[in-house]
Design a protein around this motif. Structure first.
Motif, PDB file in Angstrom:
ATOM      1  N   TRP A 162       0.845  -1.205   0.000  1.00 35.63           N
ATOM      2  CA  TRP A 162       0.000   0.000   0.000  1.00 35.63           C
ATOM      3  C   TRP A 162       0.872   1.244   0.000  1.00 35.63           C
ATOM      4  CZ3 TRP A 162      -2.617   1.959   5.039  1.00 35.63           C
ATOM      5  CH2 TRP A 162      -3.457   3.040   4.763  1.00 35.63           C
ATOM      6  N   SER A 163       1.923   1.258   0.810  1.00 38.53           N
ATOM      7  CA  SER A 163       2.804   2.435   0.856  1.00 38.53           C
ATOM      8  C   SER A 163       3.470   2.673  -0.496  1.00 38.53           C
ATOM      9  CB  SER A 163       3.860   2.285   1.957  1.00 38.53           C
ATOM     10  OG  SER A 163       4.909   1.419   1.583  1.00 38.53           O
ATOM     11  N   LEU A 164       3.862   1.591  -1.162  1.00 38.15           N
ATOM     12  CA  LEU A 164       4.496   1.732  -2.486  1.00 38.15           C
ATOM     13  C   LEU A 164       3.488   2.206  -3.526  1.00 38.15           C
ATOM     14  CD1 LEU A 164       6.722  -1.464  -2.495  1.00 38.15           C
ATOM     15  CD2 LEU A 164       7.496   0.915  -2.277  1.00 38.15           C
ATOM     16  N   ALA A 165       2.260   1.712  -3.429  1.00 43.84           N
ATOM     17  CA  ALA A 165       1.225   2.116  -4.388  1.00 43.84           C
ATOM     18  C   ALA A 165       0.886   3.600  -4.243  1.00 43.84           C
ATOM     19  CB  ALA A 165      -0.024   1.263  -4.203  1.00 43.84           C
ATOM     20  N   LEU A 166       0.844   4.084  -3.011  1.00 42.26           N
ATOM     21  CA  LEU A 166       0.550   5.499  -2.780  1.00 42.26           C
ATOM     22  C   LEU A 166       1.720   6.389  -3.187  1.00 42.26           C
ATOM     23  CD1 LEU A 166      -1.256   5.723   0.664  1.00 42.26           C
ATOM     24  CD2 LEU A 166      -2.186   6.268  -1.587  1.00 42.26           C
TER      25      LEU A 166
END
Length: 119
Positions: A66-70
């Motif tokens: 999720w952090s990478l996607a954001l």
């Protein structure tokens, strides 16, 4: 978020997906017993507990993904939170279960966290 930090965060996420697979699906199979040095009897008796632990590792991986996607500022804060959770869990596991846990769980997350703070 620097590229090298993103790569290491992805590696940490993949490690936790691997832990998920080992603990949820392979715990009492030859690979899982070999990795964790378990007797067949202990693996069978602790299979449900291991699956629960594997699920938590999956949540940690999901948070890092999720952090990478954001990306950006929001992604950095989420990555910091999940990497910190992993570091704490790895230190606790190293102290209470096996020192190797520090090197396979906490150390990669610690390096990723340091790289995040260098940008």
């Amino acid at each position: 978020m620097p590229l090298i930090a993103q790569i290491l965060i992805a590696v940490v996420a993949l490690l936790h997906l691997y832990f998920l697979a080992l603990e949820m699906f392979l715990w009492d199979k030859p690979l899982g017993r070999r990795v964790f040095k378990l007797t067949p009897e202990f693996a069978t008796a602790s299979k449900t507990l291991a699956a629960n632990q594997g699920l938590y590792n999956g949540f940690l991986a999901a948070g890092l993904i999720w952090s990478l996607a954001l990306g950006g500022h929001e992604g950095v804060h989420i990555a910091i939170f999940f990497l910190t959770c992993i570091i704490v869990a790895g230190i606790y596991g190293a102290v209470t279960v096996n020192k190797r846990i520090f090197f396979f769980q906490a150390l990669p997350a610690l390096v990723a966290l340091i790289l995040l703070h260098l940008h």
